[in-house]
Scaffold this motif. Structure first.
Motif, mmCIF file in Angstrom:
data_model
loop_
_atom_site.group_PDB
_atom_site.id
_atom_site.type_symbol
_atom_site.label_atom_id
_atom_site.label_comp_id
_atom_site.label_asym_id
_atom_site.label_seq_id
_atom_site.Cartn_x
_atom_site.Cartn_y
_atom_site.Cartn_z
ATOM 1 N N ALA A 329 0.856 -1.246 0.097
ATOM 2 C CA ALA A 329 0.115 -0.043 -0.138
ATOM 3 C C ALA A 329 0.756 1.093 -0.055
ATOM 4 O O ALA A 329 0.485 2.222 -0.481
ATOM 5 N N ALA A 330 2.064 1.053 0.703
ATOM 6 C CA ALA A 330 2.916 2.169 0.700
ATOM 7 C C ALA A 330 3.914 2.454 -0.556
ATOM 8 O O ALA A 330 4.558 3.344 -0.655
ATOM 9 N N GLY A 331 3.624 1.405 -1.589
ATOM 10 C CA GLY A 331 4.453 1.530 -2.848
ATOM 11 C C GLY A 331 5.859 1.115 -2.643
ATOM 12 O O GLY A 331 6.785 1.429 -3.194
ATOM 13 N N LEU A 332 6.152 0.169 -1.393
ATOM 14 C CA LEU A 332 7.365 -0.400 -1.136
ATOM 15 C C LEU A 332 7.473 -1.827 -1.183
ATOM 16 O O LEU A 332 7.990 -2.475 -0.091
ATOM 17 N N GLY A 333 6.686 -2.398 -1.960
ATOM 18 C CA GLY A 333 6.753 -3.807 -2.111
ATOM 19 C C GLY A 333 8.092 -4.728 -2.248
ATOM 20 O O GLY A 333 7.962 -5.799 -1.617
ATOM 21 N N GLU A 334 8.984 -3.938 -2.417
ATOM 22 C CA GLU A 334 10.470 -4.620 -2.542
ATOM 23 C C GLU A 334 11.140 -4.706 -0.955
ATOM 24 O O GLU A 334 12.038 -5.420 -1.091
ATOM 25 N N VAL A 335 10.614 -3.920 -0.100
ATOM 26 C CA VAL A 335 11.274 -3.571 1.306
ATOM 27 C C VAL A 335 10.882 -4.836 2.036
ATOM 28 O O VAL A 335 9.830 -5.189 2.314
ATOM 29 N N ARG A 336 12.100 -5.277 2.604
ATOM 30 C CA ARG A 336 11.801 -6.349 3.538
ATOM 31 C C ARG A 336 11.789 -6.003 4.942
ATOM 32 O O ARG A 336 12.515 -4.666 5.216
ATOM 33 N N MET A 337 11.323 -6.713 5.721
ATOM 34 C CA MET A 337 11.155 -6.220 7.269
ATOM 35 C C MET A 337 12.792 -5.935 7.659
ATOM 36 O O MET A 337 12.923 -5.256 8.495
ATOM 37 N N ASP A 339 15.179 -4.851 6.229
ATOM 38 C CA ASP A 339 15.652 -3.607 5.745
ATOM 39 C C ASP A 339 15.318 -2.364 6.843
ATOM 40 O O ASP A 339 15.984 -1.380 6.530
ATOM 41 N N LEU A 340 14.353 -2.597 7.783
ATOM 42 C CA LEU A 340 14.423 -1.633 8.563
ATOM 43 C C LEU A 340 15.568 -1.729 9.417
ATOM 44 O O LEU A 340 15.731 -0.438 10.164
ATOM 45 N N ARG A 341 16.153 -2.634 9.662
ATOM 46 C CA ARG A 341 17.517 -2.810 10.398
ATOM 47 C C ARG A 341 18.409 -2.068 9.616
ATOM 48 O O ARG A 341 19.230 -1.332 10.289
ATOM 49 N N HIS A 342 18.545 -2.136 8.326
ATOM 50 C CA HIS A 342 19.496 -1.558 7.285
ATOM 51 C C HIS A 342 19.284 0.161 7.722
ATOM 52 O O HIS A 342 20.161 0.675 7.720
ATOM 53 N N SER A 343 17.987 0.557 7.627
ATOM 54 C CA SER A 343 17.493 1.751 7.550
ATOM 55 C C SER A 343 18.101 2.348 9.206
ATOM 56 O O SER A 343 18.313 3.530 9.135
ATOM 57 N N PHE A 344 17.723 1.579 10.031
ATOM 58 C CA PHE A 344 18.374 2.097 11.389
ATOM 59 C C PHE A 344 19.836 2.581 11.228
ATOM 60 O O PHE A 344 20.071 3.653 11.917
ATOM 61 N N ALA A 345 20.667 1.753 10.859
ATOM 62 C CA ALA A 345 22.075 1.970 10.653
ATOM 63 C C ALA A 345 22.184 2.994 10.037
ATOM 64 O O ALA A 345 23.079 4.016 10.058
ATOM 65 N N SER A 346 21.596 3.251 8.743
ATOM 66 C CA SER A 346 21.722 4.281 7.956
ATOM 67 C C SER A 346 21.301 5.786 8.576
ATOM 68 O O SER A 346 22.007 6.744 8.254
ATOM 69 N N PHE A 347 20.147 5.588 9.370
ATOM 70 C CA PHE A 347 19.659 7.036 9.756
ATOM 71 C C PHE A 347 20.850 7.402 10.727
ATOM 72 O O PHE A 347 21.336 8.547 10.877
ATOM 73 N N LEU A 348 21.571 6.380 11.707
ATOM 74 C CA LEU A 348 22.607 6.850 12.610
ATOM 75 C C LEU A 348 23.910 7.400 11.835
ATOM 76 O O LEU A 348 24.422 8.441 12.213
ATOM 77 N N VAL A 349 24.319 6.753 10.996
ATOM 78 C CA VAL A 349 25.462 7.208 9.968
ATOM 79 C C VAL A 349 25.240 8.388 9.455
ATOM 80 O O VAL A 349 26.327 9.143 9.452
#
Length: 402
Positions: A329-337, A339-349
């Protein structure tokens, strides 16, 4: 072939008296031998010919004791006593003794690959490996149909090649490598445990390339907000808390789903995760945002779990359907759960945190693992590169003409 010896069952400076006793796990576990005796043999009163050798070092091995055609007392090694139960040892003994009766001079204990996996390998990895159920799935789907019924000692290079060739049609490169690692580890354990007939690892001659490509996907600020809007409308009322918890802590999905209130230390502001992927306990800081989130999470009477299934008050076994619906629904069908861990690391860096801070927060044993999660944004890289302009001064063509 299993190893047979002419070791006599006699007393002496290095060997103890042969005793008889009905074997039980408790009895065998308690058996010991002094350094003065060095070696002790005990015979089972239930299964003819079955005995266990107890060494002063603590090691114990099951043997079939029998007489060959010349009437000479011989021993056929069956298995390490730490790897099989007395009942399993009796089965191995019966198999080996039947071969003696049929005239086989050196009986081979035909433990099948299935026998070894389910009776020895699986009980062992369950003691330390949280993802042992994945091993079961991989083995049952790919290994068992090809070599499951084959005697473990009879599996050769050709069998391994056939196993990997069949799997290559169905599996990705990364999955093929995991299958190879599982198979190789099984036979390494069989060698280490001195399973009868296992003198080499049949995977040694087979070469496979490990996939070095890691999937890189992380959410930017706009995508994060779009996802949060989508999960707010999910039919799963807990998803609106689970996803932000993953984004705010960098924890793994199973760690969040299994989180308990008793592990939330509000005074010292950390979340204790008792069982991690690495098998070590770790502590995740409770940031202001996490505390605000936890204050909004509904609590259920007599329920220890932070994010339980409201219908069962137990941890979710899977939230894939609700997650997939929301990400689509968010248009993020390729994002795995994950990847939220990936995102957390990226936010910090991207906010300027050091790679070592991120390593600690993610619970990685070494910084090399953290680097694959820490994706710097193009804007931050460009800004960093532009600092060189402060040191390198030069004139443009327009400035030169002026």
């Amino acid at each position: 072939m299993s190893k047979t010896t002419d070791r006599p069952h006699t007393t002496g400076a290095t060997e103890g008296l042969l005793m008889k006793q009905k074997f039980t796990k408790q009895f065998v576990d308690k058996l010991s031998c002094t350094k003065a005796t060095a070696r002790l043999f005990v015979r089972d009163t239930v299964c003819r010919g079955l005995c266990v050798e107890v060494r002063s070092t603590g090691g114990k091995t099951y043997y079939l004791s029998y007489r060959d055609a010349q009437g000479k007392q011989r021993l056929c090694k069956l298995a390490n006593a730490a790897d099989v139960s007395p009942a399993q040892a009796r089965q191995l003994c019966e198999q080996a003794r039947s071969q003696v009766v049929m005239g086989v001079s050196e009986p081979v204990c035909k433990i099948t690959t299935d026998d070894f996996f389910y009776l020895s390998y699986l009980p062992y990895v369950k003691t330390y490996k949280r993802s042992w159920d994945t091993d079961v799935s991989v083995y049952r789907t790919h290994v068992a149909p090809v070599i499951g019924k084959t005697a473990l000692a009879a599996v050769g290079y050709d069998d391994v090649t056939r196993l990997m060739t069949v799997a290559a049609v169905k599996l990705s490169t990364g999955s093929q490598y995991r299958l190879y690692v599982l198979t190789r580890y099984m036979f390494n354990l069989a060698k280490r445990w001195e399973v009868a007939g296992i003198e080499h690892n049949p995977t040694d001659r087979y070469t496979i390339k490990q996939s070095k490509q890691h999937r890189e996907r992380y959410l930017n600020r706009a995508e994060t907000q779009t996802l949060l809007t989508a999960i707010a409308h999910s039919v799963n009322p807990q998803l609106q808390y689970i996803v932000p918890m993953l984004l705010l802590t960098g924890a793994r999905k199973r760690e969040v789903l299994d989180a308990q209130w008793q592990d939330m230390d509000y005074e010292r502001r950390f979340w204790r995760i008792p069982f991690t992927k690495s098998g070590r306990e770790r502590h995740v800081p409770l940031s202001d945002a996490v505390l605000t989130l936890l204050a909004q999470v509904p609590r259920y009477a007599d329920c220890d779990w932070v994010f339980p299934n409201p219908k069962t008050l137990k941890p979710f076994r899977s939230i894939y359907h609700s997650w997939h619906t929301a990400r689509t629904a968010a248009g993020l069908g390729e994002v795995r759960m994950h990847d939220l861990r990936h995102s957390f690391a990226s936010f910090l860096v991207n906010a300027g945190c050091s790679i070592y801070d991120v390593q600690k927060l993610l619970g990685h044993a070494n910084v090399s693992m953290t680097q694959r999660y820490s994706h710097l944004s193009q804007e931050r890289l460009l800004s960093a590169a532009n600092t060189a302009g402060d040191y390198v001064q030069f004139r443009s063509d327009d400035d030169a003409q002026a």
